[in-house]
Design a protein around this motif. Structure first.
Motif: not given
Ligand code: HEM
Ligand code: HDD
Ligand code: HEM
Lengths: 429, 336
Positions: A5, A136, A359, A363
């Motif tokens: 992402l 999101n 982000w 997030e």
């Molecule tokens: C586009 C920029 C995005 C970035 C840079 C981003 C980055 C991140 C980060 C840094 C985490 C947390 C990881 C952690 O704390 O362990 C995360 C979690 C998550 N994000 Fe995003 N996110 C973005 C947008 C989105 C969007 C639009 C969706 C879905 C529609 C999404 C779905 C998720 C999911 C499913 C997680 C699970 C938690 C995890 O990774 O621990 N994200 N994302």
């Protein structure tokens, strides 16, 4: 996922804003017959083509990754928050058709119809950006279902799409894309102009891109403030982490800089502005702001990361808004001083950094929840072993894609600077 | 509602195979030796694919979106059990799209980098086509087991074996066949057209040969294809009809009916696809515990309604614009 992402969002931001610059240049050419603008249009068009392709393939990866990495999440959430994705799919489809028409349509249709296909590329890209951010936002402000015994019932996808967070997040994100790309493109052309390369072309490119960028940059702090207020209402733990606000209290201070110390629950080295946080969150200097002490510690997001990321974003936002105001002032005076242009050259990466920081705020600030207050991230992860390989595979892939893209764009810009411009790709002539 | 969605999935699948598939086939054709026709062939393929390949690719995304919104259980079961082939597929999709675009839009077209792009484009086209076939073959083997504990049983066994591989080869042959047929009418260069005709003819033989291979390999499966096909006339009828149409096809090629030829070839591939779908409908996936049917695994009614609405409104925009795209680029004069 986070990595894909983080990569995709940069390309998506460029992919959904460059078409507008391109259409603006194209319009100027059609109205005034300005040859520079025609060259600009074609140069930006090739950039759009490259970025769209990279955005399309990295987006395909994302749509699969949702299921590959988060089966537990998608099993419950797919039916609820899939609606924006289905609209997004439609918008992409239109975009893909329009881009084919625009890229290869020179001389094959009415000039204004051709111009309009270019605009459709921008509009549908923009629409898809809004839709995906709405998806999101649903993770931040879940809506449209009742959660009973670990099952979602009474699903209402319309309510899920228009959740309480979609408006502020989409508005803020679209402005962010415009401002980041506007400054990046404008900055590149400012530097090229300073170096004396094709001055007519670069000055026009600079003005077109910066008009978008500066306008968005000036509007952004207002949109960001609006976002902050919504977060205070919807996700007080996130707001508290953003501000390193440990203890609930009235007249809460806003800190400039500083590192939160989670052990002692205090803020180190920050400059406090008393009452300002209360004002920012609730329009009242004396309002109570909920601190992290209201939440059990296992429900805290990583405070330091969120706070630092938020500071970076706001600092950059402030600087860019100031630069945006200066840009319009100097334009009215009819002359851009060299130091200002050099400053903009230095600002090229700022917007992108702010997007990534933003982000991280949304997030990471939502952790430990994947669906805020409903499902924890650890319950959603895939059972497939060996995820490190997955990570490395895509890291290598994306880094090489990114490097190739940058290299190609550089060649593109260099070729356009050169009046004779060695032969460029077929099709578009 | 569910029937409408099944229709959209089937239609998208068909269009993806007919349109997207031929783009993969074109990539594979560029891998074959072409002698002095190489440059001209590259130019024709660039012009033929350039305006449409992104739109062609969208059919796949549409399928994924319908699955994850409308049938999330089916979607997640697949993504877990077929994690590895899906990754391989994605890798191929990324490299293919990037290489094709980069080749076309690189501002400095020197021979070295062009050769690398072409080579990557061809190789990843072949790779992706084969994995598509492997995934398709793995859906209904009855080996997918969400309860499996071992790494092999859970993540490798579902797609391992001669049968999926044979289907992969079969799919690649079909794609080359389609591309060869479509490309004939994209050029006015006699030599190149002759080459495309020859490629299509060889691919035609390979389609039949590898189709036989698929049948043979399926004898080692839980349910063999010959037995399954013979069960109903609709099933074996499609295969026989598709084979008979080859005669009509080559008559049309000989008469140089560009569009008629394309439609016939598309019809043949559509028949093969229909025959395959008829084997399993309305089940999407067969796991060790039994089939997952579209009817039983659908999302709540409210979601399905919104999905159908989005698809219908979307179609109202997409089909006219696709028509416009086709009219502008495919109905006019062919390239030099
Ligand atoms: C586009 C920029 C995005 C970035 C840079 C981003 C980055 C991140 C980060 C840094 C985490 C947390 C990881 C952690 O704390 O362990 C995360 C979690 C998550 N994000 Fe995003 N996110 C973005 C947008 C989105 C969007 C639009 C969706 C879905 C529609 C999404 C779905 C998720 C999911 C499913 C997680 C699970 C938690 C995890 O990774 O621990 N994200 N994302
Ligand atoms: C060019 C980029 C950029 C700039 C200059 C800013 N932001 Fe931002 N911000 C984003 C790019 C961004 C983003 C990447 O677009 C985010 C992430 C999620 C979203 O919707 O927007 C975001 C999220 C985000 C959130 C969290 C929203 C949520 O979780 O629901 C808040 C509270 C702010 N921003 C506030 C601000 C403030 C007060 C700024 C002051 C100028 C600011 N942002 C500048
Ligand atoms: C904040 C996050 C996101 C934004 C702003 C965004 C926006 C965009 C935009 C504008 C494009 C068009 C590419 C271009 O014009 O260059 C794109 C491509 C794509 N995105 Fe995203 N996206 C985001 C996250 C996601 C997520 C989480 C998914 C996964 C479901 C996704 C799926 C796709 C797909 C499938 C494509 C390719 C469509 C095509 O072929 O054009 N995006 N994205």
């Amino acid at each position: 996922m986070a990595f894909s992402l983080g990569f995709h969002i940069i390309f998506a931001a460029i992919g959904m804003t460059m078409p507008f610059f391109m259409s603006a240049a194209h319009w100027l050419y059609l109205k005034r017959g300005d040859e520079d603008c025609l060259r600009l249009t074609k140069m930006w068009m090739k950039g759009v083509a490259i970025l769209f392709a990279v955005g399309a393939v990295s987006g395909t990866v994302l749509s699969f990754e949702l299921g590959l990495l988060w089966p537990g999440f998608m099993r419950h959430a797919g039916a609820i928050f899939g609606m924006p994705f289905s609209w997004e799919g439609t918008a992409f489809f239109l975009e893909a058709v329009a881009i084919g028409l625009f890229l290869y349509g020179w001389g094959r249709m009415n000039r204004w119809v051709h111009w309009a296909t270019g605009l459709v590329v921008g509009l549908s890209g923009f629409a898809s950006g809004v839709f995906v951010v709405a998806a999101n936002a649903w993770m931040n402000a879940p809506a449209g279902f009742d959660w009973v015994d670990g099952q979602a019932i009474n699903v209402d996808p319309v309510a899920a799409m228009f959740n309480r967070a979609w408006l502020h997040q989409s508005l803020h994100m679209q402005l962010a894309a415009l401002q980041a790309v506007g400054f990046a493109v404008g900055g590149i052309h400012a530097v090229l102009w300073l170096r004396g390369r094709a001055p007519g072309l670069n000055l026009k490119a600079f003005k077109i891109a910066m008009t978008f960028g500066a306008a968005a940059a000036i509007a952004q702090p207002f949109a960001g403030h609006f976002a902050g207020q919504r977060v205070a209402e919807l996700q007080p733990a996130k707001l508290a982490a953003m501000e390193g606000h440990f203890v609930t209290g009235t007249r809460a201070p806003l800190y400039i800089g500083g590192i939160p110390d989670v052990e002692s629950r205090t803020m180190r080295w920050g400059v406090p502005l008393p009452g300002l946080l209360s004002f920012v969150a609730h329009d009242d200097f004396d309002a109570e702001v909920i601190g992290l002490d209201r939440f059990p510690e296992e429900d805290w997001p990583p405070v330091v990361v969120v706070h630092v990321a938020f500071q970076i974003m706001v600092a950059i936002g402030t600087v860019m808004a100031a630069l945006g105001v200066l840009f319009f002032l100097f334009w009215r005076k009819g002359r851009f001083p060299r130091w200002f242009l050099w400053l903009l050259g230095g600002a090229i990466p700022l917007g992108m950094i702010a997007i990534e920081a933003g982000w991280v705020v949304t997030e990471v600030g939502r952790q430990p929840w994947i669906i805020y207050g409903i499902m924890r991230t650890e319950d959603s992860v895939t059972p497939v072993p060996g995820m490190v390989y997955h990570f490395w595979l895509f890291l290598v892939l994306y880094v090489s894609l990114a490097l190739t893209t940058v290299w190609l764009l550089r060649r593109q810009i260099m070729a356009a600077q050169d009046e004779r411009g060695r032969s460029s790709g077929g099709g578009a002539s | 509602m569910i029937d409408v969605l099944i229709f959209f999935i089937g239609a998208s699948l068909l269009l993806y195979v007919l349109l997207g598939g031929s783009d993969y086939g074109a990539g594979i054709i560029e891998l074959l030796p072409a002698g002095r026709l190489r440059e001209k062939q590259k130019h024709v393929i660039n012009e033929a694919m350039g305006p449409v390949w992104e739109a062609n690719h969208m059919w796949l995304i549409l399928i994924v979106v319908i699955l994850f919104m409308g049938f999330p259980v089916i979607f997640t079961t697949l993504m877990v059990a077929l994690h590895l082939p899906m990754l391989a597929l994605l890798l191929g999709i990324v490299v293919r799209g990037a290489a094709f675009t980069f080749r076309h839009y690189d501002a400095i077209q020197d021979a070295g980098s062009q050769r690398v792009y072409t080579w990557l484009f061809g190789l990843s086209s072949l790779w992706t086509a084969v994995w598509l076939g492997i995934i398709a073959a793995s859906l209904n083997r009855g080996i997918i087991d969400p309860e499996a504990a071992g790494i092999w049983e859970a993540y490798v066994a579902p797609w391992w074996g001669p049968y999926p591989l044979a289907v992969g080869v079969f799919v690649a042959c079909i794609f080359v066949f389609l591309a060869g047929i479509y490309l004939i009418a994209e050029t006015t260069d006699e030599g190149l057209a002759r080459r495309f005709r020859r490629v299509a003819a060889v691919a035609n033989c390979l389609v039949i040969a590898s189709g036989g291979l698929v049948f043979a390999a399926s004898l080692g499966e839980r349910e063999s294809l010959p037995a399954a096909f013979l069960e109903s006339p609709a099933r074996w009828g499609t295969v026989v009809l598709a084979t008979l149409l080859f005669v009509v096809l080559w008559a049309s090629v000989a008469r140089r009916r560009g569009w008629l030829t394309r439609v016939i070839a598309g019809g043949q591939v559509g028949l093969i696809l229909a025959g395959w779908l008829l084997l399993y409908a309305p089940n999407a996936v067969t796991t060790a515990a039994g089939p997952l049917s579209f009817y039983e695994q659908a999302a709540p009614e409210a979601t399905l309604r919104q999905l159908v609405l989005a698809l219908l409104i979307g179609s109202a925009f997409i089909f006219p614009s696709l028509w416009f795209l086709l009219r502008v680029f495919k109905m006019g004069r062919p390239e030099r």
